[in-house]
Design an enzyme around this catalytic site. Structure first.
Site, mmCIF file in Angstrom:
data_model
loop_
_atom_site.group_PDB
_atom_site.id
_atom_site.type_symbol
_atom_site.label_atom_id
_atom_site.label_comp_id
_atom_site.label_asym_id
_atom_site.label_seq_id
_atom_site.Cartn_x
_atom_site.Cartn_y
_atom_site.Cartn_z
ATOM 1 N N GLU A 282 0.724 -1.104 0.062
ATOM 2 C CA GLU A 282 0.036 0.037 0.055
ATOM 3 C C GLU A 282 0.794 1.357 -0.144
ATOM 4 O OE1 GLU A 282 -3.490 0.470 0.238
ATOM 5 O OE2 GLU A 282 -2.709 2.303 -0.638
ATOM 6 N N ASP A 286 1.327 4.023 -3.328
ATOM 7 C CA ASP A 286 1.024 5.487 -3.132
ATOM 8 C C ASP A 286 1.988 6.098 -3.650
ATOM 9 O OD1 ASP A 286 -1.476 4.370 -2.339
ATOM 10 O OD2 ASP A 286 -1.236 4.991 -0.246
ATOM 11 N N SER A 502 -7.447 1.133 -4.080
ATOM 12 C CA SER A 502 -6.201 1.908 -3.687
ATOM 13 C C SER A 502 -5.038 2.379 -4.863
ATOM 14 C CB SER A 502 -5.208 1.015 -2.904
ATOM 15 O OG SER A 502 -5.628 0.858 -1.701
#
Ligand SMILES: *[C@@H]1O[C@H](CO)[C@@H](O)[C@H](O)[C@H]1NC(C)=O
Ligand SMILES: *[C@@H]1O[C@H](CO)[C@@H](O)[C@H](O)[C@H]1NC(C)=O
Ligand SMILES: *[C@@H]1O[C@H](CO)[C@@H](O)[C@H](O)[C@H]1NC(C)=O
Ligand SMILES: *[C@@H]1O[C@H](CO)[C@@H](O)[C@H](O)[C@H]1NC(C)=O
Ligand SMILES: *[C@@H]1O[C@H](CO)[C@@H](O)[C@H](O)[C@H]1NC(C)=O
Ligand SMILES: *[C@@H]1O[C@H](CO)[C@@H](O)[C@H](O)[C@H]1NC(C)=O
Ligand SMILES: *[C@@H]1O[C@H](CO)[C@@H](O)[C@H](O)[C@H]1NC(C)=O
Length: 586
Positions: A282, A286, A502
């Site tokens: 994650e 990002d 995400s």
């Protein structure tokens, strides 16, 4: 009769000590959310950090001000507020502050140990479980999730009658929601395969193919504008510098050549573990997409601690903080010039597992950020209309937890907060709605005026068999979408693929940061709270996605359609068109 009069006399005239003993139930959960079981009481000396939200003196003034400054047709559009102006709008009533102080002092909590946010409407105190139980007439237990993690919560809490109206929420009490990253890891891939066709997103997604697909082209941001992209990380999701550097070398050579990297801010004892195996998919995803798409706009990764896995048998459970509260009070305490212009977050949970009062208060904090010029973007969830299970699949999870066991879709928070921009996912080229893309209608927040027209044009197309599964008057989401499938990510030294909303949230956030650069380099304010502009003007700068469904709860889900739909919102960005729309207002 005499007894009642005596009691009345006691409550009214005998001072606060007795008054603090007459409790009214403030919040309770009838059914413990699915997946959780409880066996034992929480250890009495386990420490809780209680967040206390006070009712604001004028609950609508922030929203009134924000309505003006976010509506592109209003003369106040773009006139974002300073920290102190927002704090003045959300200040608690003096009576609320006084009552809470008297109550805390009655329980022996020194005034000096109470921390408060700038506005004074959020307080936090650290107390052992036995004291919290006494203050809230509650019973704290250890709840274990089937995934092995545990939390300390209660199923009901109360407040003295004198305090009841002044307090909006106290957590952690009945909140079972956890922040879950909205992504899944697929498999490792070899760099040769990926690099074979870097500008075509139809097999693998890389920064170059996103730039091509969304018309970012050769737009070069002006890094001297006071603009930065913020990325929120929770749950010890570490963004790894080394992985990211190698990712830039392969996929964003200009950023690599410039030694570009993200900066890290640690909140609430957050860590920044840079060891190779600690890198999270994650966090890496990002910063790798945030940086490659928005370079040279500075990127900040906010790492908020507070949810380490804990072992209840050790007697020192620690997983009791509310990381949203910790993060939001940290960031709202910054001056406007220190705030990012865009904040991307890819975590959330089922709306119904977030207590209503807490959801409303957290949503208010996002509105405060919006009023101060920050665009707050959240992924819309990865379960389609609920649990991601289509017709014929075993779906037992889509029921209400209010005790009625009503079959329902499962809206996703904070995507359902009207003051965030919820980002859904698309897949492939030409783009189609990704089947996992979360979307639907809130049961907590009503439909804001700015999406009324777009959503009303869609609702007649919803199959009548879905009636009762969704709230036809609720805030509808997502608002927008971006690619979310087959993203190439470097993690712990390897290239892997990941999918989920995400991936979509940092992608769209980077594009908003570019639009802000375009505006700020021309002396204009950044976009701030996006949604009114998005629906009133911006939607024509998005590619309408008209195919695909988002199955869940044993149903086919909603269908993408012409115009807004509850899988892809108004669609995916065309930066050229968006910049020409913005030029019209220069
Ligand atoms: C919002 O704008 C209206 C006029 O459109 C004005 O009457 C009102 O005072 C403004 N509200 C705030 C809080 O500035
Ligand atoms: C807010 O920032 C000031 C310094 O600017 C600091 O003294 C204070 O402790 C901060 N408050 C919170 C709640 O973080
Ligand atoms: C963006 O929109 C313009 C105008 O409609 C169009 O010419 C262009 O091809 C679009 N760009 C992309 C990347 O789709
Ligand atoms: C970059 O931004 C700065 C500050 O906003 C401005 O003074 C400058 O003219 C901009 N440069 C370009 C090339 O747009
Ligand atoms: C539907 O949403 C509204 C707010 O828009 C809320 O007041 C109502 O309780 C919701 N209904 C259900 C069944 O959740
Ligand atoms: C990376 O690849 C190596 C070699 O294939 C493997 O040993 C290692 O476990 C992989 N790391 C991760 C995090 O998958
Ligand atoms: C950094 O990443 C490269 C390539 O994945 C790897 O060879 C190297 O060992 C890593 N260095 C550290 C300090 O982790």
């Amino acid at each position: 009769m005499i007894f009642i009069q005596l009691l009345f006399w006691a409550l009214t005239f005998s001072g606060s000590a007795l008054a603090w003993q007459s409790f009214l139930v403030k919040e309770s959960v009838s059914v413990i959310p699915r997946g959780w079981t409880t066996s034992s009481r929480a250890p009495p000396d386990h420490l809780l950090r209680l967040q206390i939200g006070l009712r604001q003196a004028d609950p609508t003034s922030l929203y009134d001000a924000l309505a003006n400054i976010s509506d592109p047709r209003h003369v106040q559009y773009g006139q974002h507020l300073e920290k102190e102006q927002v704090e003045a709008l959300v200040r608690p009533h003096p009576d609320a502050s006084e009552s809470i102080e008297a109550w805390l002092s009655h329980h022996g909590i020194p005034a000096g140990s109470v921390s408060r946010n700038g506005a004074g409407d959020w307080l936090s105190i650290e107390v052992p479980v036995h004291k919290a139980e006494h203050m809230l007439d509650a019973e704290y237990r250890i709840f274990e999730h089937e995934d092995g993690s545990s939390i300390v919560r209660c199923s009901s809490w109360s407040l003295p009658a004198d305090l009841y109206e002044h307090v909006e929420f106290i957590q952690p009490t009945t909140m079972f929601a956890r922040l879950k990253p909205q992504r899944s890891f697929v498999h490792s891939v070899s760099p040769g395969i990926v690099l074979a066709n870097p500008i075509d997103c139809s097999h693998y997604v890389t920064p170059d193919c996103i730039k091509e697909l969304y018309g970012i082209g050769s737009y070069r941001p002006n890094s001297s504008a006071p603009n930065h992209l913020g990325i929120a990380g929770y749950l010890e999701s570490y963004a790894n510098v080394n992985d990211t550097t190698f990712f830039y070398q392969e996929f964003a050579p200009k950023a690599f050549a410039d030694d570009f990297t993200f900066s890290v801010e640690l909140i609430n004892n957050g860590f920044n573990d840079q060891s190779e195996m600690a890198a999270s998919l994650e966090g890496n995803l990002d910063v790798q997409y945030g940086g490659s798409l928005s370079f040279p706009i500075p990127n900040t990764y906010y790492s908020t601690g507070g949810s380490p896995p804990f072992n209840p048998s050790s007697g020192t459970p620690q997983n009791t903080n509310e990381p949203y509260a910790e993060f939001l009070s940290y960031i709202l305490n910054k001056s406007n010039s220190e705030l990012p212009t865009v904040l991307s977050t890819s975590y959330g949970d089922e709306e119904q597992t977030v207590p209503y009062s807490y959801a409303v208060s957290v949503c208010n904090l996002f509105a405060q950020l919006g009023a101060r010029g920050v665009s707050v973007l959240f992924s819309s969830g990865d379960g389609g209309v609920g649990d991601g299970k289509g017709p014929g699949q075993d779906s037992l999870t889509c029921i209400s937890i209010d005790g009625n066991y009503t079959p329902m879709f499962l809206p996703f928070f904070p995507a359902t907060c009207p003051y965030v921009t919820a980002v859904g996912a698309t897949s492939g080229v030409p783009e189609t709605a990704a089947s996992f893309s979360g979307g639907g209608f809130s049961n907590y927040f009503s439909r804001p005026y700015w999406q009324e027209g777009a959503v009303n044009a869609y609702t007649p197309q919803i199959p009548s068999s879905y009636s009762g599964f969704y709230n036809a008057s609720g805030r509808a989401y997502p608002d927008v979408s971006a690619q979310g499938d087959n993203f190439i990510i470097r993690q712990s030294g390897n290239l892997t693929t990941g999918f989920g909303t995400s991936c979509s949230a940092p992608t769209l956030s980077s594009i908003i940061a570019l639009l802000n650069d375009f505006l700020m380099a021309r002396g204009k304010a950044p976009l701030g709270f996006l949604n009114p502009w998005l629906y009133i003007i911006g939607s024509t700068g998005f590619n309408d996605i008209v195919t695909g469904t988002n199955p869940g709860c044993g149903k086919n889900g909603f269908s993408a359609a012409v115009g807004w739909d509850p899988i892809t919102g108004v669609g995916t960005p065309n930066v050229t068109r968006l910049m020409s729309l913005l030029s019209l207002s220069l």
